[in-house]
Design a protein around this motif. Structure first.
Motif, PDB file in Angstrom:
ATOM      1  N   THR A   1       0.801  -1.223   0.000  1.00 32.23           N
ATOM      2  CA  THR A   1       0.000   0.000   0.000  1.00 32.23           C
ATOM      3  C   THR A   1       0.836   1.277   0.000  1.00 32.23           C
ATOM      4  O   THR A   1       0.383   2.317  -0.477  1.00 32.23           O
ATOM      5  CB  THR A   1      -0.934   0.024   1.227  1.00 32.23           C
TER       6      THR A   1
ATOM      7  N   LEU B   1       1.459   2.302  -3.712  1.00 32.49           N
ATOM      8  CA  LEU B   1       0.346   2.416  -4.642  1.00 32.49           C
ATOM      9  C   LEU B   1       0.423   3.766  -5.369  1.00 32.49           C
ATOM     10  O   LEU B   1       0.902   4.747  -4.819  1.00 32.49           O
ATOM     11  CB  LEU B   1      -0.985   2.309  -3.885  1.00 32.49           C
ATOM     12  N   PRO B   2      -0.051   3.832  -6.629  1.00 33.43           N
ATOM     13  CA  PRO B   2      -0.742   2.789  -7.405  1.00 33.43           C
ATOM     14  C   PRO B   2       0.182   1.820  -8.146  1.00 33.43           C
ATOM     15  O   PRO B   2      -0.296   0.955  -8.862  1.00 33.43           O
ATOM     16  CB  PRO B   2      -1.567   3.599  -8.386  1.00 33.43           C
TER      17      PRO B   2
ATOM     18  N   SER C   1       1.793  -0.674  -7.206  1.00 41.83           N
ATOM     19  CA  SER C   1       1.636  -2.071  -6.797  1.00 41.83           C
ATOM     20  C   SER C   1       0.209  -2.585  -6.940  1.00 41.83           C
ATOM     21  O   SER C   1      -0.116  -3.661  -6.442  1.00 41.83           O
ATOM     22  CB  SER C   1       2.082  -2.227  -5.335  1.00 41.83           C
ATOM     23  N   LYS C   2      -0.641  -1.852  -7.647  1.00 40.35           N
ATOM     24  CA  LYS C   2      -2.032  -2.287  -7.804  1.00 40.35           C
ATOM     25  C   LYS C   2      -2.117  -3.583  -8.601  1.00 40.35           C
ATOM     26  O   LYS C   2      -2.855  -4.509  -8.224  1.00 40.35           O
ATOM     27  CB  LYS C   2      -2.849  -1.199  -8.507  1.00 40.35           C
ATOM     28  N   ALA C   3      -1.381  -3.681  -9.708  1.00 39.90           N
ATOM     29  CA  ALA C   3      -1.429  -4.875 -10.560  1.00 39.90           C
ATOM     30  C   ALA C   3      -0.108  -5.617 -10.599  1.00 39.90           C
ATOM     31  O   ALA C   3      -0.052  -6.738 -11.111  1.00 39.90           O
ATOM     32  CB  ALA C   3      -1.836  -4.485 -11.985  1.00 39.90           C
TER      33      ALA C   3
END
Length: 292
Positions: free
Chosen positions: A14, A17-18, A20-22
């Motif tokens: 977290t 992010l972002p 590490s979102k996908a």
């Protein structure tokens, strides 16, 4: 002999992010290698032969990275790109095995380590937190190797620490030891204080995410009740272990980079880019240009 290393990679990432979102945060590139590869290389250099990843759904890219990719290797071989081919083929040495174990619920670091209990068995093992990169200059002591050697000679759990600035003490778990070890050495520890105020801290030695444990820690983790955040805390099991047997803190001689946050990640990329033969000159020039 410490042959096994547990690397928990089930976190959500977290703090980055972002990005590490996908993509798993551990797969974010540090120049031309994902961060997790640098952590695994650190373990292998210390003599580790079995890598145990504690993972979850959505992190399959990490396992895939350490697997063979026949199409890429065949195409590189066909085009005669030998150097690049060797860098892809040699990601994991042939005498090192890697396995992945799912952590079914996010119940804390202690629970993640406990997930490896069956794979660890009755052997001592290392734990490496993948957010932290440990970089040792040429000629310096390889810190994890020294921790493993100290564990073998002292029969005492080893916990890596580094000296931090006073203003940063409240961000870390801080070691309480009667004698502060010199860089590259260890000293007995009597306890740890989680994120103390500067004036209440027993030292300025912060825990930085490398451990060497006896198998006994797994038994203690099984009996550890949920603590802070309703999670099973590794530090709670360590407190119990410390009542049973000696424990040492090892003061690192290298430098750490916390890739779990944006600023630390940028610092890591710059540091490794300054050492990489293909990028060091351009990176030096860029830093000089930006500092004018």
């Amino acid at each position: 002999m410490v042959r096994k290393a547990v690397i928990p990679v089930a976190g959500l990432g977290t703090r980055v992010l972002p990005a590490s979102k996908a993509i798993p945060k551990e797969m974010l590139p540090v120049v031309d290698k994902p961060a997790i590869q640098l952590v695994v290389e650190e373990a292998v250099r210390a003599g580790i032969k079995e890598i145990i990843l504690i993972t979850r759904s959505g992190k399959e890219a990490i396992e895939n990275h350490f697997d063979k990719h026949y199409e890429i290797e065949a195409e590189l071989a066909r085009k005669g790109k030998t150097a690049i081919l060797e860098s892809v083929k040699d990601i994991l040495p042939s005498d090192v095995t890697l396995m992945a174990i799912r952590q079914p619920d996010a119940k804390g670091l202690g629970h993640a380590v406990l997930c490896a209990a069956a794979a660890v068995g009755t052997e001592p093992f290392a734990v490496l937190l993948p957010d932290v990169l440990v970089d040792c200059e040429e000629g310096e002591t390889h810190d994890l190797s020294q921790m493993i050697e100290n564990f073998s000679t002292e029969s005492a759990t080893q916990v890596m620490v580094e000296r931090v600035a006073d203003e940063d003490i409240s961000k870390y778990g801080i070691a309480d030891c009667s004698t502060a070890p010199a860089a590259g050495t260890s000293a007995a520890v009597v306890g740890f204080v989680e994120k103390p105020n500067t004036e209440d801290a027993p030292s300025n030695l912060a825990v930085v995410g490398r451990y060497v444990f006896p198998a006994r820690i797994m038994d203690l983790l099984k009996d550890t009740k949920p603590g802070a955040g309703d999670e099973i805390q590794l530090t709670d099991a360590m407190d119990t272990l410390l009542k049973e047997q000696a424990m040492s803190v090892y003061r690192m001689s290298g430098k750490t980079f916390d890739c779990g946050n944006k600023a630390g990640y940028v610092e890591a990329v710059l540091n490794y880019a300054l050492k990489h033969p293909e990028t060091k000159e351009q990176t030096h020039a860029l830093i000089k240009q930006l500092s004018v």
